[in-house]
Design a protein around this motif. Structure first.
Motif, PDB file in Angstrom:
ATOM      1  N   UNK A 164       0.832  -1.205   0.000  1.00 55.21           N
ATOM      2  CA  UNK A 164       0.000   0.000   0.000  1.00 55.21           C
ATOM      3  C   UNK A 164       0.868   1.257   0.000  1.00 55.21           C
ATOM      4  N   UNK A 165       1.943   1.209   0.790  1.00 60.73           N
ATOM      5  CA  UNK A 165       2.851   2.357   0.840  1.00 60.73           C
ATOM      6  C   UNK A 165       3.496   2.587  -0.519  1.00 60.73           C
ATOM      7  N   UNK A 166       3.943   1.505  -1.156  1.00 51.99           N
ATOM      8  CA  UNK A 166       4.583   1.633  -2.470  1.00 51.99           C
ATOM      9  C   UNK A 166       3.605   2.197  -3.492  1.00 51.99           C
ATOM     10  N   UNK A 167       2.381   1.663  -3.509  1.00 47.89           N
ATOM     11  CA  UNK A 167       1.404   2.139  -4.483  1.00 47.89           C
ATOM     12  C   UNK A 167       0.967   3.574  -4.216  1.00 47.89           C
ATOM     13  N   UNK A 168       1.045   3.997  -2.960  1.00 51.91           N
ATOM     14  CA  UNK A 168       0.689   5.386  -2.663  1.00 51.91           C
ATOM     15  C   UNK A 168       1.727   6.356  -3.227  1.00 51.91           C
ATOM     16  N   UNK A 169       2.959   5.864  -3.365  1.00 50.19           N
ATOM     17  CA  UNK A 169       4.034   6.682  -3.928  1.00 50.19           C
ATOM     18  C   UNK A 169       4.166   6.497  -5.432  1.00 50.19           C
ATOM     19  N   UNK A 170       4.019   5.245  -5.884  1.00 52.47           N
ATOM     20  CA  UNK A 170       4.221   4.915  -7.287  1.00 52.47           C
ATOM     21  C   UNK A 170       3.073   4.010  -7.745  1.00 52.47           C
ATOM     22  N   UNK A 171       2.165   4.534  -8.549  1.00 51.87           N
ATOM     23  CA  UNK A 171       0.970   3.768  -8.917  1.00 51.87           C
ATOM     24  C   UNK A 171       1.223   2.588  -9.849  1.00 51.87           C
ATOM     25  N   UNK A 172       2.427   2.473 -10.398  1.00 56.67           N
ATOM     26  CA  UNK A 172       2.733   1.372 -11.300  1.00 56.67           C
ATOM     27  C   UNK A 172       4.214   1.037 -11.235  1.00 56.67           C
ATOM     28  N   UNK A 173       4.562  -0.139 -11.771  1.00 51.43           N
ATOM     29  CA  UNK A 173       5.976  -0.512 -11.821  1.00 51.43           C
ATOM     30  C   UNK A 173       6.749   0.446 -12.719  1.00 51.43           C
ATOM     31  N   UNK A 174       6.110   0.914 -13.775  1.00 52.63           N
ATOM     32  CA  UNK A 174       6.776   1.857 -14.680  1.00 52.63           C
ATOM     33  C   UNK A 174       7.109   3.155 -13.958  1.00 52.63           C
ATOM     34  N   UNK A 175       6.173   3.630 -13.123  1.00 54.57           N
ATOM     35  CA  UNK A 175       6.414   4.855 -12.361  1.00 54.57           C
ATOM     36  C   UNK A 175       7.534   4.657 -11.351  1.00 54.57           C
ATOM     37  N   UNK A 176       7.578   3.481 -10.743  1.00 52.09           N
ATOM     38  CA  UNK A 176       8.642   3.164  -9.790  1.00 52.09           C
ATOM     39  C   UNK A 176       9.991   3.104 -10.503  1.00 52.09           C
ATOM     40  N   UNK A 177      10.016   2.493 -11.677  1.00 52.13           N
ATOM     41  CA  UNK A 177      11.256   2.409 -12.442  1.00 52.13           C
ATOM     42  C   UNK A 177      11.728   3.799 -12.846  1.00 52.13           C
ATOM     43  N   UNK A 178      10.797   4.656 -13.285  1.00 45.99           N
ATOM     44  CA  UNK A 178      11.165   6.025 -13.664  1.00 45.99           C
ATOM     45  C   UNK A 178      11.765   6.775 -12.484  1.00 45.99           C
ATOM     46  N   UNK A 179      11.217   6.548 -11.293  1.00 46.45           N
ATOM     47  CA  UNK A 179      11.711   7.236 -10.096  1.00 46.45           C
ATOM     48  C   UNK A 179      13.119   6.776  -9.743  1.00 46.45           C
TER      49      UNK A 179
END
Length: 220
Positions: free
Chosen positions: A58-73
């Motif tokens: 939940x914490x991860x999704x609150x910061x990054x809604x997708x794996x692509x967004x997490x990778x971009x970050x």
């Protein structure tokens, strides 16, 4: 002192301080980097990233809604660390141009030729045809962003009449090519590195920066 004046504003329940949020986010990005490198983008799971980071999904999704967004970050975070010498110099405008470009080239080339850098590149090349968003995220938050910072730095040098450049877009492309092009091309084919020592890598960057600045100043 009155009771009203002595009141201290308290954080709401469950709301971490800014430094705690930064540390938690750093842990998530560190874990995501490790999982992406080990498993690739397609196989990387949010469950595994959360487990390694000691965070909830939940914490991860609150910061990054997708794996692509997490990778971009994580790519943006990696790039920020590498381009810091140039970004800081744009604000300070006091360091010699040769030193700024040399430090930038040295840090980025060393990172890209490292085991982790090469592993990341191979993962991206393998998965880019399927995940076009992944390739875009890498380019925009990695090489493309670094190149934009170099362009901005060159523009600041032109404004201060340190360099004479008619087209900073083209000059930035030339700089990136002359410093990174040949070593990275060889690395993409997994050929033996041009540099057997860190001193040899530093000499390459030094020479590349010399050639670039000579073309725009007429001096060494």
């Amino acid at each position: 002192m009155s009771k009203q004046g002595s009141k201290v504003k308290k954080r709401g329940p469950g709301r971490p301080r800014a430094d705690e949020r930064d540390l938690r986010n750093e842990a998530i990005l560190e874990a995501a980097t490790a999982v992406f490198l080990e498993q690739g983008f397609a196989r990387a799971s949010t469950d595994e990233i959360a487990n390694r980071a000691g965070a909830s999904k939940q914490t991860i999704y609150s910061l990054y809604p997708s794996k692509a967004a997490l990778f971009a970050a994580l790519m943006k975070r990696r790039s920020e660390k590498l381009v810091d010498p140039v970004a800081s110099a744009i604000l300070r405008q006091d360091a010699p141009a040769h030193e700024v470009l040399y430090q930038y080239g040295l840090q980025v080339l060393r990172a890209n030729l490292s085991d982790n850098g090469q592993q990341l590149q191979r993962r991206l090349i393998a998965e880019a045809p399927v995940f076009s968003d992944l390739a875009n995220a890498f380019w925009q938050n990695g090489p493309g962003w670094g190149r934009e910072i170099v362009k901005q730095y060159l523009e600041s040098l032109v404004q201060r009449q340190v360099l004479s450049i008619n087209n900073t877009d083209l000059a930035a492309d030339h700089f990136m090519s002359i410093v990174f092009g040949w070593p990275m091309l060889r690395a993409s084919f997994q050929l033996p590195s041009l540099f057997q020592t860190d001193e040899a890598l530093a000499e390459w960057v030094q020479s590349a920066v010399d050639v670039f600045l000579r073309a725009h100043t007429g001096t060494e």
